[in-house]
Write a protein that holds these residues in place. Sequence first.
Motif, short mmCIF file in Angstrom:
data_model
loop_
_atom_site.label_atom_id
_atom_site.label_comp_id
_atom_site.label_asym_id
_atom_site.label_seq_id
_atom_site.Cartn_x
_atom_site.Cartn_y
_atom_site.Cartn_z
N HIS A 50 8.34 -2.40 -1.66
CA HIS A 50 7.49 -3.31 -2.28
C HIS A 50 8.14 -3.27 -3.10
O HIS A 50 8.61 -3.45 -3.63
CB HIS A 50 7.15 -2.79 -2.50
N SER B 243 8.34 -3.76 -6.89
CA SER B 243 8.21 -2.24 -7.69
C SER B 243 8.90 -3.35 -8.75
O SER B 243 9.09 -2.90 -10.52
CB SER B 243 9.62 -1.54 -6.99
N ARG C 156 1.53 1.48 0.74
CA ARG C 156 2.94 1.69 0.42
C ARG C 156 3.75 2.08 1.25
O ARG C 156 4.91 1.83 1.41
CB ARG C 156 2.89 2.55 -0.25
N ARG D 269 -1.67 3.29 -2.18
CA ARG D 269 -1.76 1.68 -2.30
C ARG D 269 -0.62 1.43 -3.52
O ARG D 269 -0.85 2.11 -4.63
CB ARG D 269 -3.00 1.11 -2.79
N CYS D 270 -0.18 0.32 -3.04
CA CYS D 270 0.92 0.00 -4.49
C CYS D 270 -0.11 -0.64 -5.32
O CYS D 270 -1.50 -1.27 -5.03
CB CYS D 270 1.41 -1.31 -3.67
#
Length: 59
Positions: free
Chosen positions: A24, A28, A19, A11-12
């Motif tokens: 993302h 990031s 993700r 997961r982010c």
Amino acid sequence: MASHRLDLPSRCDICGKARSTRKHQVCSRIRQQRKADEWAELMAAQAEAKNNQPRRYAR
Ligand SMILES: [Zn+2]
């Protein structure tokens, strides 16, 4: 390979979503910014510690 468990979270850590579902780039970027801030803080603390230390080889 399947038995190999990665430490990376799927997961982010910024938006909390998987993700693989979305791009993302923003996440990031935020993560990089956070790391940069942490790094700057760390370097500042180290510099301060150095300044506070007495010089051993000053003589
Ligand atoms: Zn994300």
